[in-house]
Design a protein around this motif. Sequence first.
Motif, PDB file in Angstrom:
ATOM      1  N   LEU A   1      34.278   3.357  23.387  1.00  0.00           N
ATOM      2  CA  LEU A   1      32.988   4.071  23.330  1.00  0.00           C
ATOM      3  C   LEU A   1      32.154   3.679  22.126  1.00  0.00           C
ATOM      4  CD1 LEU A   1      34.135   7.647  24.362  1.00  0.00           C
ATOM      5  CD2 LEU A   1      32.991   5.928  25.762  1.00  0.00           C
ATOM      6  N   GLY A   2      32.722   3.047  21.171  1.00  0.00           N
ATOM      7  CA  GLY A   2      31.974   2.690  19.977  1.00  0.00           C
ATOM      8  C   GLY A   2      31.912   3.846  18.983  1.00  0.00           C
ATOM      9  N   LYS A   3      31.141   3.681  17.916  1.00  0.00           N
ATOM     10  CA  LYS A   3      31.023   4.677  16.860  1.00  0.00           C
ATOM     11  C   LYS A   3      30.149   5.841  17.320  1.00  0.00           C
ATOM     12  CE  LYS A   3      30.005   5.152  11.956  1.00  0.00           C
ATOM     13  NZ  LYS A   3      29.511   4.488  10.732  1.00  0.00           N
ATOM     14  N   ALA A   4      30.644   7.071  17.117  1.00  0.00           N
ATOM     15  CA  ALA A   4      29.893   8.263  17.549  1.00  0.00           C
ATOM     16  C   ALA A   4      28.679   8.498  16.649  1.00  0.00           C
ATOM     17  CB  ALA A   4      30.804   9.494  17.520  1.00  0.00           C
ATOM     18  N   ALA A   5      27.538   8.884  17.277  1.00  0.00           N
ATOM     19  CA  ALA A   5      26.315   9.202  16.519  1.00  0.00           C
ATOM     20  C   ALA A   5      26.432  10.605  15.936  1.00  0.00           C
ATOM     21  CB  ALA A   5      25.088   9.124  17.435  1.00  0.00           C
ATOM     22  N   PRO A   6      26.003  10.814  14.678  1.00  0.00           N
ATOM     23  CA  PRO A   6      26.103  12.154  14.076  1.00  0.00           C
ATOM     24  C   PRO A   6      25.162  13.135  14.785  1.00  0.00           C
ATOM     25  CG  PRO A   6      24.797  10.709  12.690  1.00  0.00           C
ATOM     26  CD  PRO A   6      25.357   9.846  13.783  1.00  0.00           C
ATOM     27  N   PRO A   7      25.539  14.402  14.846  1.00  0.00           N
ATOM     28  CA  PRO A   7      24.662  15.393  15.511  1.00  0.00           C
ATOM     29  C   PRO A   7      23.373  15.610  14.717  1.00  0.00           C
ATOM     30  CG  PRO A   7      26.468  16.492  14.393  1.00  0.00           C
ATOM     31  CD  PRO A   7      26.751  15.019  14.299  1.00  0.00           C
ATOM     32  N   LYS A   8      22.291  15.931  15.408  1.00  0.00           N
ATOM     33  CA  LYS A   8      21.001  16.154  14.767  1.00  0.00           C
ATOM     34  C   LYS A   8      21.000  17.520  14.095  1.00  0.00           C
ATOM     35  CE  LYS A   8      16.186  15.060  15.557  1.00  0.00           C
ATOM     36  NZ  LYS A   8      15.181  14.629  16.538  1.00  0.00           N
ATOM     37  N   GLN A   9      20.679  17.539  12.802  1.00  0.00           N
ATOM     38  CA  GLN A   9      20.810  18.759  12.015  1.00  0.00           C
ATOM     39  C   GLN A   9      19.527  19.607  11.963  1.00  0.00           C
ATOM     40  OE1 GLN A   9      23.671  19.700  10.622  1.00  0.00           O
ATOM     41  NE2 GLN A   9      24.680  17.876  11.436  1.00  0.00           N
ATOM     42  N   TYR A  10      18.370  19.034  12.160  1.00  0.00           N
ATOM     43  CA  TYR A  10      17.079  19.746  12.048  1.00  0.00           C
ATOM     44  C   TYR A  10      16.945  20.445  10.690  1.00  0.00           C
ATOM     45  CZ  TYR A  10      16.979  19.087  17.102  1.00  0.00           C
ATOM     46  OH  TYR A  10      16.987  18.542  18.350  1.00  0.00           O
ATOM     47  N   ARG A  11      17.293  19.727   9.641  1.00  0.00           N
ATOM     48  CA  ARG A  11      17.320  20.354   8.327  1.00  0.00           C
ATOM     49  C   ARG A  11      15.927  20.771   7.836  1.00  0.00           C
ATOM     50  NH1 ARG A  11      21.675  16.415   5.184  1.00  0.00           N
ATOM     51  NH2 ARG A  11      23.486  16.983   6.483  1.00  0.00           N
ATOM     52  N   ARG A  12      14.896  19.982   8.076  1.00  0.00           N
ATOM     53  CA  ARG A  12      13.549  20.329   7.610  1.00  0.00           C
ATOM     54  C   ARG A  12      13.038  21.584   8.298  1.00  0.00           C
ATOM     55  NH1 ARG A  12       8.789  15.952   7.301  1.00  0.00           N
ATOM     56  NH2 ARG A  12      10.123  15.318   5.545  1.00  0.00           N
ATOM     57  N   SER A  13      13.280  21.652   9.617  1.00  0.00           N
ATOM     58  CA  SER A  13      12.817  22.839  10.349  1.00  0.00           C
ATOM     59  C   SER A  13      13.526  24.093   9.868  1.00  0.00           C
ATOM     60  CB  SER A  13      13.043  22.649  11.852  1.00  0.00           C
ATOM     61  OG  SER A  13      12.329  21.530  12.327  1.00  0.00           O
ATOM     62  N   ILE A  14      14.842  23.959   9.637  1.00  0.00           N
ATOM     63  CA  ILE A  14      15.600  25.118   9.163  1.00  0.00           C
ATOM     64  C   ILE A  14      15.132  25.531   7.765  1.00  0.00           C
ATOM     65  CG2 ILE A  14      17.905  25.891   8.481  1.00  0.00           C
ATOM     66  CD1 ILE A  14      19.040  24.136  10.707  1.00  0.00           C
ATOM     67  N   LYS A  15      14.874  24.544   6.906  1.00  0.00           N
ATOM     68  CA  LYS A  15      14.446  24.845   5.539  1.00  0.00           C
ATOM     69  C   LYS A  15      13.114  25.588   5.529  1.00  0.00           C
ATOM     70  CE  LYS A  15      12.690  21.567   3.073  1.00  0.00           C
ATOM     71  NZ  LYS A  15      12.508  20.350   2.254  1.00  0.00           N
ATOM     72  N   TRP A  16      12.123  25.083   6.271  1.00  0.00           N
ATOM     73  CA  TRP A  16      10.807  25.736   6.289  1.00  0.00           C
ATOM     74  C   TRP A  16      10.854  27.064   7.044  1.00  0.00           C
ATOM     75  CZ3 TRP A  16       7.107  24.735   3.083  1.00  0.00           C
ATOM     76  CH2 TRP A  16       7.036  23.464   2.496  1.00  0.00           C
ATOM     77  N   GLY A  17      11.719  27.146   8.068  1.00  0.00           N
ATOM     78  CA  GLY A  17      11.876  28.427   8.753  1.00  0.00           C
ATOM     79  C   GLY A  17      12.457  29.487   7.837  1.00  0.00           C
ATOM     80  N   ARG A  18      13.452  29.039   7.021  1.00  0.00           N
ATOM     81  CA  ARG A  18      14.050  29.980   6.072  1.00  0.00           C
ATOM     82  C   ARG A  18      13.020  30.411   5.024  1.00  0.00           C
ATOM     83  NH1 ARG A  18      17.874  26.950   4.443  1.00  0.00           N
ATOM     84  NH2 ARG A  18      19.415  27.601   6.001  1.00  0.00           N
ATOM     85  N   ARG A  19      12.221  29.462   4.539  1.00  0.00           N
ATOM     86  CA  ARG A  19      11.185  29.808   3.564  1.00  0.00           C
ATOM     87  C   ARG A  19      10.162  30.779   4.141  1.00  0.00           C
ATOM     88  NH1 ARG A  19       9.761  23.927   0.773  1.00  0.00           N
ATOM     89  NH2 ARG A  19      11.742  23.684  -0.360  1.00  0.00           N
ATOM     90  N   LEU A  20       9.771  30.514   5.381  1.00  0.00           N
ATOM     91  CA  LEU A  20       8.821  31.413   6.037  1.00  0.00           C
ATOM     92  C   LEU A  20       9.392  32.820   6.172  1.00  0.00           C
ATOM     93  CD1 LEU A  20       6.124  31.825   7.500  1.00  0.00           C
ATOM     94  CD2 LEU A  20       7.235  31.066   9.607  1.00  0.00           C
ATOM     95  N   LEU A  21      10.676  32.875   6.496  1.00  0.00           N
ATOM     96  CA  LEU A  21      11.336  34.177   6.626  1.00  0.00           C
ATOM     97  C   LEU A  21      11.359  34.908   5.289  1.00  0.00           C
ATOM     98  CD1 LEU A  21      12.927  36.192   8.363  1.00  0.00           C
ATOM     99  CD2 LEU A  21      15.016  34.927   7.766  1.00  0.00           C
ATOM    100  N   TYR A  22      11.704  34.187   4.209  1.00  0.00           N
ATOM    101  CA  TYR A  22      11.752  34.803   2.886  1.00  0.00           C
ATOM    102  C   TYR A  22      10.370  35.291   2.451  1.00  0.00           C
ATOM    103  CZ  TYR A  22      16.460  32.852   2.346  1.00  0.00           C
ATOM    104  OH  TYR A  22      17.787  32.554   2.512  1.00  0.00           O
ATOM    105  N   VAL A  23       9.358  34.435   2.674  1.00  0.00           N
ATOM    106  CA  VAL A  23       7.995  34.815   2.272  1.00  0.00           C
ATOM    107  C   VAL A  23       7.516  36.036   3.052  1.00  0.00           C
ATOM    108  CG1 VAL A  23       5.573  34.084   2.289  1.00  0.00           C
ATOM    109  CG2 VAL A  23       7.349  32.517   1.478  1.00  0.00           C
ATOM    110  N   SER A  24       7.789  36.035   4.354  1.00  0.00           N
ATOM    111  CA  SER A  24       7.371  37.164   5.184  1.00  0.00           C
ATOM    112  C   SER A  24       8.065  38.452   4.757  1.00  0.00           C
ATOM    113  CB  SER A  24       7.655  36.873   6.660  1.00  0.00           C
ATOM    114  OG  SER A  24       6.979  35.712   7.096  1.00  0.00           O
TER     115      SER A  24
END
Length: 692
Positions: free
Chosen positions: A83-106
């Motif tokens: 199968l070859g080398k497995a691709a790492p899962p997509k983390q969506y780190r930027r979306s999570i970071k800004w979502g968390r910031r929005l939550l904190y600010v709100s």
Amino acid sequence: MSRCVAELCSRSIRTPSRHVVCNSFQPFAAQSFRQISRRTRHTLCTRQSSASPPCRRTIFNDPRRYLQTQRYESFAPPSPESLGKAAPPKQYRRSIKWGRRLLYVSATTGLLYLVDTQLYASSITRSLRTFGLGLIVALDYKLNFRPEPFFGGSIGDLHRRNAEKLFNLLHQNGGLYLKIGQAIAMQSAVLPPEFQKMFSRMFDDAPQNDWADVETVIREDFGGRTAEEVFGVSFTNEPGFGVMEKKARASASVAQVHWAKLADGREVAIKVQKREIAQQVGWDLWAFKVVMKIYTTWFNLPFYSLVPYINERLMLETDFVNEADNSEKMAKLVASEPRLRGRVYIPTVYRDLSSRRIMTTEWIEGVRLWDKETLTATWLGGYGAGSPGAKGTPLSVPKGPVRENDGTGLLKPERNEWKGRTGKGGLGLSLEQVMTTMIDLFSAQMFLWGLVHCDPHPGNIFIRRQPSGQAELVLIDHGLYVSMTPKFRRQYCQFWKAIMTFDNDTLSEITNAWGIKAPDLFASATLMRPYDGGEGHRGTRDMITGELQGKTAAERHFEVQERMREKMRETLSEELEDNFPRELIFIGRNMRIVQGNNQFLGSPVNRIKMTGNWASRSLVDDTGLGFSERLVNAWKHFIFRFVLFSSDIVFYASKIRQTFGFGDGMEDDIEKQMRYMAKDLGIELQHSVFEG
């Protein structure tokens, strides 16, 4: 083609070990063949030896069919290596970071808003609103205050939109902001017409608070006791108790007034500070201070040096203990002055029923100064009788049934018998007598006592008729006062004498000591009429207008504004901060309101002559001066009385024109002169002080 497909299909039926995909692959084959060019279609047949598995033939001629045969094999998962080398899962780190910031600010914003509204009476929100609007207005003027505004329109449009923004802010914030707006309104004659019209609406009544808020303030100031316990009243008609109205009789920006009748029969006015003021006043004055600091720096205007004194006066106005002190001081001063005793009345304060936010005084039955029709209408109260409560007499007990006390309605008895059966009767007083009493009172405050009531607008003045038929002036609301030092009070007396006798040397000497570099303009602002300094005197106004000859209206306007701003910088510069009397800010307010009162009543008296006469006479009556000085001042006062005769000529000439319908009185004539002078300076005056 069809024979080949049939043959293969028949083989798949006879040979179970083989698997032929026929009909199930037809759609896939059709789709695949559509992607292939017609020119590349061909027939492919691979034949293998007899030892190999049967022939696997794929036909491409017909794009609608696809045929494949293969040996059946059980399913086996592929090996990880294949199968070859497995691709790492997509983390969506930027979306999570800004979502968390929005939550904190709100969450933080919501928490701050909740704390602000519950603990600080929305003070933080009101301050942020003030800063935001202040920044918007400052940017607007910085960009567009020019002959051709950056974003189009005209200077009038610029003033109009910002005046409306400021008006909405003051009313939306309410509280002390309304008080600040009213203070500006009394000086708004030098503002653009659009601001004049806006500030003329600043005298409307403020909305009143609910009874729950009133009761909370009473409990907080009287150690948890209820209104029934503090004032001895009942809201359920219990015998032996007094009554109190839960609905306010009057409501202003800082407090509201409730009527009550105590158990001993005294009728009182209970002035209760609005609950939110205690939390808001510190924030409001801080916001005002910050905005003025920014404007002082940004527009290079020397306003900030005056802010601490203004803040101090406004803060004292929210302290009802200070107001009670001022009221009692003024009552003693009036009682000690024969020229005012019996003509002016100060309501009694009940200290045992008062606190820092609650002040209880005797109830006053009278006619407001602005009701001039009732003041002059025929007296129908009977010969030898006076208004209810005149000269401090107890209020009469009304006849008829007592109103039911359900805790919601109005209970105070109406005492209107003196108006007659038709209800069109009045006090039958002379407006000249009313205004004479008023000018005598406030002139004595400025020139004789040095303790000045700085909010004498018509709502704070009641008029009653004495049994002798004379007018009695009742002065209420003693929160905003200024005290004058003996030195400054004497200087102010000499200043008034100087402008009445065109003594320009003395005028310049006094104003220079105050740090004022344009004495003639300041004299005009004090008199509320143009001051030319006498024949042949070339004043600041003449120099300015002479140097602007031949320029366009826009050029004149901007040149004058720059010159006036330069004069203000000189007057209020840091080097002269200690010299400029801050009291002049509020004394000028008093003078403007008194002038507006006289103008509103039709200019029945010569205000300028009366004020000048008090200034001169006070130097004679000043017990702080030596005998020789007082004797010299007495001789000068005798000469001064003859000088004032020329003022009477102007006054009576204006009176004659008014009688025959050719004018509205001396104050209106002065107003017209001020408009002409102001127009030369690029300032447009358009309204009287109480318009609207």
